[in-house]
Design a protein around this motif. Structure first.
Motif, PDB file in Angstrom:
ATOM      1  N   ASN A 142       0.848  -1.202   0.000  1.00  0.00           N
ATOM      2  CA  ASN A 142       0.000   0.000   0.000  1.00  0.00           C
ATOM      3  C   ASN A 142       0.878   1.245   0.000  1.00  0.00           C
ATOM      4  O   ASN A 142       1.160   1.826   1.053  1.00  0.00           O
ATOM      5  CB  ASN A 142      -0.925   0.003   1.223  1.00  0.00           C
ATOM      6  N   PRO A 143       1.348   1.658  -1.174  1.00  0.00           N
ATOM      7  CA  PRO A 143       2.253   2.819  -1.237  1.00  0.00           C
ATOM      8  C   PRO A 143       1.630   4.101  -0.692  1.00  0.00           C
ATOM      9  O   PRO A 143       2.321   4.948  -0.116  1.00  0.00           O
ATOM     10  CB  PRO A 143       2.576   2.939  -2.731  1.00  0.00           C
ATOM     11  N   GLU A 144       0.341   4.237  -0.857  1.00  0.00           N
ATOM     12  CA  GLU A 144      -0.343   5.439  -0.368  1.00  0.00           C
ATOM     13  C   GLU A 144      -0.300   5.510   1.157  1.00  0.00           C
ATOM     14  O   GLU A 144       0.045   6.549   1.744  1.00  0.00           O
ATOM     15  CB  GLU A 144      -1.784   5.419  -0.865  1.00  0.00           C
ATOM     16  N   ALA A 145      -0.634   4.391   1.811  1.00  0.00           N
ATOM     17  CA  ALA A 145      -0.593   4.350   3.275  1.00  0.00           C
ATOM     18  C   ALA A 145       0.831   4.515   3.782  1.00  0.00           C
ATOM     19  O   ALA A 145       1.070   5.175   4.807  1.00  0.00           O
ATOM     20  CB  ALA A 145      -1.181   3.029   3.773  1.00  0.00           C
TER      21      ALA A 145
ATOM     22  N   LEU B 277       2.286   5.671  -6.196  1.00  0.00           N
ATOM     23  CA  LEU B 277       1.507   6.717  -5.527  1.00  0.00           C
ATOM     24  C   LEU B 277       2.304   7.436  -4.442  1.00  0.00           C
ATOM     25  O   LEU B 277       2.121   8.638  -4.217  1.00  0.00           O
ATOM     26  CB  LEU B 277       0.241   6.106  -4.916  1.00  0.00           C
ATOM     27  N   SER B 278       3.178   6.719  -3.771  1.00  0.00           N
ATOM     28  CA  SER B 278       3.975   7.361  -2.725  1.00  0.00           C
ATOM     29  C   SER B 278       4.891   8.431  -3.320  1.00  0.00           C
ATOM     30  O   SER B 278       5.071   9.502  -2.726  1.00  0.00           O
ATOM     31  CB  SER B 278       4.813   6.309  -1.991  1.00  0.00           C
ATOM     32  N   VAL B 279       5.456   8.141  -4.487  1.00  0.00           N
ATOM     33  CA  VAL B 279       6.308   9.118  -5.172  1.00  0.00           C
ATOM     34  C   VAL B 279       5.479  10.328  -5.604  1.00  0.00           C
ATOM     35  O   VAL B 279       5.886  11.482  -5.428  1.00  0.00           O
ATOM     36  CB  VAL B 279       6.999   8.482  -6.385  1.00  0.00           C
ATOM     37  N   ARG B 280       4.313  10.072  -6.151  1.00  0.00           N
ATOM     38  CA  ARG B 280       3.465  11.152  -6.657  1.00  0.00           C
ATOM     39  C   ARG B 280       3.009  12.077  -5.523  1.00  0.00           C
ATOM     40  O   ARG B 280       2.972  13.297  -5.671  1.00  0.00           O
ATOM     41  CB  ARG B 280       2.263  10.571  -7.399  1.00  0.00           C
ATOM     42  N   LEU B 281       2.666  11.478  -4.384  1.00  0.00           N
ATOM     43  CA  LEU B 281       2.228  12.298  -3.253  1.00  0.00           C
ATOM     44  C   LEU B 281       3.384  13.103  -2.668  1.00  0.00           C
ATOM     45  O   LEU B 281       3.191  14.247  -2.217  1.00  0.00           O
ATOM     46  CB  LEU B 281       1.602  11.401  -2.177  1.00  0.00           C
ATOM     47  N   ALA B 282       4.582  12.521  -2.673  1.00  0.00           N
ATOM     48  CA  ALA B 282       5.755  13.280  -2.221  1.00  0.00           C
ATOM     49  C   ALA B 282       6.017  14.466  -3.153  1.00  0.00           C
ATOM     50  O   ALA B 282       6.354  15.569  -2.710  1.00  0.00           O
ATOM     51  CB  ALA B 282       6.974  12.364  -2.158  1.00  0.00           C
TER      52      ALA B 282
END
Length: 921
Positions: free
Chosen positions: A345-348, A488-493
């Motif tokens: 879960n990259p977002e979490a 998603l974790s990269v995009r949110l960063a």
């Protein structure tokens, strides 16, 4: 209501009375105990009171609260002879009683608390720890576990005594002796328990859990003591051994201890607290003298110098460098479980890293300790961090495709460089770093590179102040590329870092403009793909910031309208998300300006719900909805029926509280300017109610906020008075007459104010916009209205008209003489007929009121206040006769022969009536 420790004396007394032979004493006590049975906490209080009955027999008398210290001593002494169960109960009594006393604020209660027998309790604590250490598994397991629980209770008692039983030594500069006695004992207990962490892990899970709890709680108590009593904790018998122990566990833990994260976290917390403790640093504050003439600040400084020396001796250069290396190379490195969590879960994972409390997980705690360490020793550690960074970049090729230890170290080193950008910039050129390693990292699109890509996104956001003009464009492009990453974790960063750049004072819109289309689209797509609430808020925040900082918004208005509509519909029940949406909408309305009406189909229903005080979300949404309302009315090109219909909501909001007074006043002002006469015709009563709510019910600051609106309303009244078209409309005539009466009163009360207001360019512009031609002085135009409408007002208002007209006589304008005959005619008429009219009006009003409320015995407060206001009206105290006489004399002086010539042309009968009115015959 639940029973507590404070009820123990009463319960004890009832128990004693219930055993009395005297029936008159026994029966009431039994009844009271019976009634208390249903109250929560009764059984606990009963048990404790029964134990107290035995223990208190050893005390001369039970005189609450003066005998509490003696009671504590007796209870503590019983620990030495009690069995496990009894001692457990004694500890429970002590803890609950101390907890109750710790909440007291009276001096006597605090003294009772401080006089508690710490030494005996410490002895009991030591005995329990030794018993656990010597024959831990030789005892009966149930009895041993009860011993463990008793030990934890004892630890709670000690914490309560040390933390709440003494004022902080940072304030009173007095040594807290028990700190020096307790702290070494706590450290010894940790050292005794810690070996059992590994030995109990497999065969004795119940005691393994206790060992974890005990070691963690012991460290937490040490942290609390250091924070509460930093000076005493800084003594050479406490601070060196505790800090040395913690540093050793952080830098060289036993293999098994490395998995004991909660304990290591507390070790890091303590070291961090010591490093940033202001009491261990030189003080620069003022001088406060004590009784001996020595300044308290000097005492603090002396102690700080001593303790600071102790801290410095514990952290020589070699140890600081070692600690920095260990934090980066060991604790910053992502673990296998971290990577699995990211994969699942990259977002979490992003939000856990981004938002977790630093004291909850090991890596964030290590990062917090590293930042403080670097701040304290930046000159020493700057080259060290750059060296680790260079080593990590050299040891991991930018073309790597596997998740290797080298790649994970590179990620850790990038993180270390990101967190201390403000100091590291002296040792590292961002431009060279970005154009070299970072750009090459971004060119590698292998899925495993998402680890490095995320950290690059964080770096670009942290180093924003160091990015010069010649690098901005490339950095913006890099962040937009990261915003489109597959992870998603990269995009949110990247989303977070873009916010930092766009909000930066040196943001270059010129370099960003052509990236806007893809940035908007990427944001819209990201909102569609994310599931977490926090993710949606974060992306919406970026959209809001974009709208507020770039000029090219209108071309994307349609897409944004659709986006906002969809997000609002999907955000039901998510008030935090809706707040962020309201902020974005406000920026959107401001950006659209006079084209904002194009989004009304989406905007106005959202606004209507936000300002509804009966809405379930009113408490959360009202403030931002009010700001959106203010922006909407300020940028509206024309007044639309929906906005006009929303105005009464403002009355409801203001009736509830004045929390949003400034914004409310801005909204009223916006409605007056935009809506003009149509608005006042529809909502005059609402405006009057709002002004009545505010004036007299707020402080001076609130009045200063409302006065500009009143000023604007007065200008609007002038426009109403001077506008035509009321010849055949009685309602308009009545409005003009009442408005003119208000203006006349203002002139009478403060002639200079009205004279200044009527000369304001803003009023001339307002009249011009209303199509009202003004060929002469505006004040003279009002004179014509007063002369014309005097027959359409009440007797009191006629007097006000006449007073205003008499003041006009003092103006240095020749046109006054042209109106002299009419002015004197009105004044004469009011003087000669005014007294009868006023008496008749008062009588009529009183009769009406008395008939209406006859038989009720009292006058309603509203009617009473109305009468009081009328009675205290300053106009009642003014003599129209004297005013005309004096001002007529002034007029004669100002105009000389011209005045005499005008007076000579007056009709003889009019002149005779004037002399009669002024008693000049």
């Amino acid at each position: 209501m639940a029973l507590s420790a404070s009820d123990l004396p009463a319960i004890y007394t009832l128990l004693a009375n219930s055993m009395s032979r005297d029936e008159s004493i026994r029966k009431p006590a039994e009844a009271a105990l019976s009634q208390s049975e249903s109250r929560p906490g009764f059984c606990s209080c009963l048990m404790v009171a029964q134990m107290l009955a035995v223990l208190i027999s050893k005390i001369a008398r039970f005189d609450y609260p003066r005998e509490w210290p003696q009671l504590f001593s007796v209870l503590a002494q019983q620990l030495q002879a009690a069995d496990v169960l009894t001692s457990h109960r004694i500890f429970m009594i002590l803890f609950r009683t101390l907890k109750e006393l710790s909440t007291k604020r009276l001096t006597a209660d605090q003294r009772n608390f401080a006089e508690s027998d710490v030494q005996t309790i410490l002895h009991g604590f030591s005995t329990v720890a030794q018993a656990y250490n010597s024959n831990a598994l030789e005892q009966d397991h149930d009895e041993l576990y009860l011993t463990c629980e008793r030990w934890l209770l004892c630890l709670k008692i000690i914490r309560q005594l040390i933390i709440s039983g003494f004022p902080s030594d940072a304030k009173c500069i007095q040594e807290v002796r028990p700190v020096k006695e307790v702290s070494p004992l706590l450290l010894n207990a940790i050292q005794s328990f810690l070996p059992y962490y590994s030995s109990f892990q497999k065969g004795h899970p119940k005691f393994w859990e206790f060992t974890k709890r005990a070691c963690t709680k012991l460290m937490k108590v040490l942290v609390a003591i250091q924070g509460r009593h930093p000076y005493t904790f800084g003594d050479k018998c406490v601070l060196p051994s505790v800090v040395d122990f913690c540093l050793n566990k952080i830098t060289a833990p036993e293999p098994d201890i490395f998995s004991f994260e909660q304990f290591l976290i507390q070790c890091m917390v303590l070291v961090k607290s010591v490093l940033e403790c202001k009491e261990y640093k030189p003080s620069l504050t003022g001088r406060v003298m004590d009784d001996s003439g020595v300044t308290l600040e000097q005492m603090k400084k002396n102690i700080s110098n001593v303790v600071g020396g102790v801290v410095s001796s514990l952290l020589p250069k070699e140890r600081i460098i070692l600690l920095c290396n260990v934090l980066i190379r060991r604790y910053f490195v992502l673990t296998a479980s971290d990577l699995e969590e990211w994969y699942q879960n990259p977002e979490a994972f992003h939000h856990e890293q981004d938002m977790v409390q630093w004291t909850e997980k090991l890596r964030p705690c290590a990062e917090a300790l590293y930042i403080v360490l670097f701040e304290n020793h930046s000159q020493l550690l700057g080259p060290v961090v750059v060296s680790i960074l260079q080593e990590a970049m050299n040891g991991c090729s930018t073309s790597v495709t596997e998740i290797t230890p080298g790649l994970l170290l590179k990620d850790a080193a990038y993180g270390a460089a990101a967190y201390v950008y403000y100091e590291l910039s002296n040792n590292l050129s961002f431009k060279d770093w970005f154009n070299g390693a970072l750009s090459l990292d971004l060119s590698n699109d292998h899925p495993n590179m998402h680890i490095i890509h995320r950290k690059v996104a964080i770096i670009l956001g942290q180093w924003v102040s160091e990015i010069k003009d010649d690098t901005k464009r490339a950095v913006y492009c890099a962040l937009i590329k990261l915003l489109m990453d597959k992870d998603l974790s990269v995009r949110l960063a990247a989303c977070r870092s873009l916010c930092s750049h766009i909000e930066d004072a040196n943001f270059s819109e010129r370099d960003f403009t052509d990236l806007l289309p893809i940035c908007w689209d990427s944001c819209f797509k990201l909102v569609e793909e994310v599931q977490e609430f926090d993710s949606k808020v974060q992306v919406l925040n970026l959209i809001s910031i974009l709208i507020g900082h770039v000029s090219e918004v209108i071309p994307y208005a349609n897409k944004l309208v659709q986006f906002f509509q969809k997000v609002w519909e999907e955000s039901s029940g998510e008030s935090l998300l809706q707040i962020q949406l309201l902020i974005a909408l406000r920026n959107f309305v401001v950006a659209l300006g006079y084209q904002s009406h194009n989004c009304y189909s989406m905007l106005l229903p959202i606004l209507r719900r936000g300002i509804d005080i009966n809405s379930p979300d009113e408490l959360n949404l009202l403030e931002d909805s009010m700001l959106l309302w203010e922006a909407t009315i300020s940028h509206a090109p024309v007044m639309v029926p929906q906005l006009l219909a929303y105005f009464p909501c403002l009355v409801e909001i203001m009736e509830r509280s004045f929390d949003h007074l400034q914004v409310a006043i801005n909204i009223i002002e916006g409605y007056i300017i935009l809506g003009g006469t149509d608005f006042l015709n529809m909502h005059a009563s609402c405006v009057a109610k709002l002004l009545d709510l505010v004036v007299g019910n707020v402080n001076d600051k609130g009045l200063l906020i409302i006065l500009p609106v009143i000023d604007m309303l007065i200008q609007k009244l002038i426009v109403i008075c001077l506008s035509g078209g009321d010849d055949h409309e009685p309602s308009k005539t009545a409005v003009k007459a009442s408005s003119a009466a208000i203006l006349a009163r203002i002139l009478v009360m403060n002639a200079n104010y009205l004279a200044q207001l009527t000369s304001e360019p803003s009023l001339s512009l307002l009249l011009q916009q209303a199509g009202i031609p003004i060929e002469e002085n505006i004040l003279l135009s009002l004179v014509d209205i007063w002369l014309d409408k005097v027959d359409h007002v009440s007797s009191v208002q006629k007097k006000i008209f006449a007073l205003a007209l008499s003041i006009i006589l003092t103006m240095r304008l020749p046109q006054v003489l042209d109106k002299l005959d009419q002015i004197l005619s009105v004044c004469t008429s009011v003087i000669l007929g005014g007294n009868d009219d006023l008496a008749e009006e008062e009588s009529s009003g009183d009769n009406m009121s008395s008939s209406k409320y006859h038989g009720e015995g009292t006058i309603p407060s509203k009617e009473l206040r109305r009468r009081q206001i009328k009675f205290s009206d300053p106009v009642n105290q003014l003599s129209l006769e004297n005013s005309v006489r004096e001002n007529l004399q002034t007029c004669a002086t100002l105009h000389g022969d011209s005045f005499n010539s005008t007076m000579s042309r007056m009709h003889s009968s009019a002149l005779m009536q004037l002399k009669q009115a002024l008693k000049m015959q």
